[in-house]
Design an enzyme around this catalytic site. Structure first.
Site, PDB file in Angstrom:
ATOM      1  CB  ALA A  13     -30.447  53.944 -14.523  1.00  0.00           C
TER       2      ALA A  13
ATOM      3  CB  CYS B 206      -1.822  47.384  10.720  1.00  0.00           C
ATOM      4  SG  CYS B 206      -1.469  48.247   9.171  1.00  0.00           S
TER       5      CYS B 206
ATOM      6  CB  CYS C 220       0.710  50.406  12.125  1.00  0.00           C
ATOM      7  SG  CYS C 220      -1.032  50.834  11.935  1.00  0.00           S
TER       8      CYS C 220
ATOM      9  CG  HIS D 101      -4.816  51.105  10.995  1.00  0.00           C
ATOM     10  ND1 HIS D 101      -4.143  50.310  10.102  1.00  0.00           N
ATOM     11  CD2 HIS D 101      -5.999  50.468  11.256  1.00  0.00           C
ATOM     12  CE1 HIS D 101      -4.870  49.231   9.834  1.00  0.00           C
ATOM     13  NE2 HIS D 101      -5.999  49.305  10.527  1.00  0.00           N
TER      14      HIS D 101
ATOM     15  CG  ASN E  71      -5.862  48.926  -5.915  1.00  0.00           C
ATOM     16  OD1 ASN E  71      -6.346  49.487  -6.889  1.00  0.00           O
ATOM     17  ND2 ASN E  71      -4.962  47.958  -6.031  1.00  0.00           N
TER      18      ASN E  71
ATOM     19  CB  SER F 278      -4.456  42.827   1.158  1.00  0.00           C
ATOM     20  OG  SER F 278      -3.271  43.608   1.051  1.00  0.00           O
TER      21      SER F 278
ATOM     22  CG  HIS G 121      -1.915  51.917   7.301  1.00  0.00           C
ATOM     23  ND1 HIS G 121      -1.688  51.987   8.651  1.00  0.00           N
ATOM     24  CD2 HIS G 121      -1.209  52.926   6.755  1.00  0.00           C
ATOM     25  CE1 HIS G 121      -0.857  52.989   8.908  1.00  0.00           C
ATOM     26  NE2 HIS G 121      -0.569  53.582   7.759  1.00  0.00           N
TER      27      HIS G 121
ATOM     28  CG  HIS H 106      -1.387  50.952   1.356  1.00  0.00           C
ATOM     29  ND1 HIS H 106      -2.559  50.490   1.910  1.00  0.00           N
ATOM     30  CD2 HIS H 106      -1.028  50.025   0.431  1.00  0.00           C
ATOM     31  CE1 HIS H 106      -2.888  49.346   1.363  1.00  0.00           C
ATOM     32  NE2 HIS H 106      -1.984  49.031   0.454  1.00  0.00           N
TER      33      HIS H 106
ATOM     34  CD  GLN I 297       0.599  47.696  -4.324  1.00  0.00           C
ATOM     35  OE1 GLN I 297       1.498  47.038  -4.866  1.00  0.00           O
ATOM     36  NE2 GLN I 297      -0.594  47.188  -4.075  1.00  0.00           N
TER      37      GLN I 297
ATOM     38  CE  LYS J 176     -20.981  48.177 -15.385  1.00  0.00           C
ATOM     39  NZ  LYS J 176     -22.057  47.763 -16.284  1.00  0.00           N
TER      40      LYS J 176
ATOM     41  CE1 TYR K  36     -22.759  43.502 -26.404  1.00  0.00           C
ATOM     42  CE2 TYR K  36     -21.745  45.367 -25.283  1.00  0.00           C
ATOM     43  CZ  TYR K  36     -22.231  44.786 -26.434  1.00  0.00           C
ATOM     44  OH  TYR K  36     -22.189  45.484 -27.619  1.00  0.00           O
TER      45      TYR K  36
END
Length: 347
Positions: free
Chosen positions: A28, A51, A54, A114, A154, A162, A165, A167, A169, A312, A317
């Site tokens: 570090a 979007c 929306c 949004h 995500n 992508s 907004h 959301h 899954q 990161k 490795y």
């Protein structure tokens, strides 16, 4: 922590996946001359006419979103798993095997706004997301061809999201994916040996040590796992042993929403940016078994290391040999624990 482990390379065991992580705390201190990510603009409108998530907007398949006021769920227009996939398998020999995978994909919009993310939402609104997760777990898991329901979020373009907004899954599959299966095997082994939950015993010891605990409320503990791989990886675990999120009481659902918000606010405050991560629930399969060994938990895998612009990477490795991290779990827990729970935008 033993001072040797604070300064020198060592391995830590993950009992949930029966695997190891290499910790190299001395690294570090090295200067960074690697890739620096661009910080995505965070000045978004409450409604974006371009979007596809929306309210009232038309999606790519021509369907129009309703004028929804809180949570909105629909079948993923580009799902990775399909319900009408025909059954078929191939096995030339023990080296060449394949089989079709049947499943379902759902998108869950957390809010009509949004410009919001989870840490900026009210707890009451987050509770509606929790309720929707429970409903979807029961509904999708109730189908006879679904054996696992993976709920995840995500957040941020760095994580491949992508659309900004708010959301998440849900992918429901006929097989149990690899990561939950590792935890299935490890928890079952521990349960059969001790007749106790692996995670119940783990959080009991973490609460006593207080080295990696970030905070707790009446029903949940938020902590940096002893075996964390990602720099600021965390986990939210219910204090009461539960196999699945549908086992929660109303009070526990409120407490889960509270922990979800408090943790993500700390994330945003860390580098005063909309903090990216992949997060999700690991819980009992929906294969009709009781799964007394399971203790569900919510994990966060964020990629940021030193600032809002330094990520990161899992390369070299890490890909070829073993996961590795540069700061100890205790160090990252101390940094997160010291942060305010008031979002930096509201100061």
């Amino acid at each position: 922590m033993n001072p040797i482990f604070e300064e020198h390379p060592h391995r830590r065991y993950n009992p949930l996946t029966d695997s190891w992580v290499l910790v190299s705390p001395h690294r570090a201190k090295r200067p960074w001359q690697g890739q620096v990510e661009k910080v995505a603009g965070d000045d978004r409108p409450a409604y974006d006419e371009t979007c596809y998530l929306c309210p009232t907007n038309t999606r790519m398949n021509g369907e129009v979103n309703p004028d929804y006021q809180d949570v909105y769920i629909f079948n993923n227009d580009f799902a990775a798993l399909l319900e009408d996939t025909p059954p078929h398998s191939f096995e030339e020999d023990e080296l060449f095997k394949a089989e079709t995978e049947r499943g379902l994909g759902r998108v869950i919009c957390f809010s009509p706004r949004h410009d919001l993310t989870v840490p900026e939402m009210e707890e009451a609104a987050i509770r509606k997301v929790v309720d929707a997760w429970v409903d979807e777990y029961l509904t999708l898991g109730g189908k006879d061809f679904i054996n696992y329901v993976q709920i995840f979020e995500n957040k941020g373009f760095v994580m491949g999201c992508s659309n900004p907004h708010p959301h998440g899954q849900i992918w429901a599959s006929s097989s149990i994916p690899d990561e939950p299966m590792k935890k299935q095997i490890a928890q079952l082994k521990y349960w059969q040996k001790n007749q106790r939950s692996l995670l119940a015993d783990y959080i009991e010891k973490e609460l006593f040590k207080q080295e990696r605990v970030l905070f707790e409320n009446e029903h949940f503990v938020a902590l940096v796992p002893y075996w964390a791989v990602w720099p600021f990886e965390t986990m939210i675990v219910p204090k009461r042993k539960m196999a699945r999120i549908s086992d929660m009481t109303d009070a526990e659902k409120d407490a889960f929403a509270n922990a979800y918000k408090r943790l993500t606010v700390r994330y945003d405050n860390l580098f005063e940016t909309s903090f990216p991560y992949s997060a999700g629930v690991h819980q009992a399969p929906t294969d009709g078994e009781a799964h007394d060994e399971w203790h569900w938990h919510f994990v966060f895998y964020p990629p940021l290391l030193r600032s809002a612009t330094v990520k990161k990477f899992m390369v070299g490795y890490e890909m070829l040999a073993n996961p590795q991290r540069d700061i100890t779990a205790e160090k990252s827990a101390g940094v997160l624990r010291a942060l305010s729970e008031v979002h930096y935008k509201t100061k």
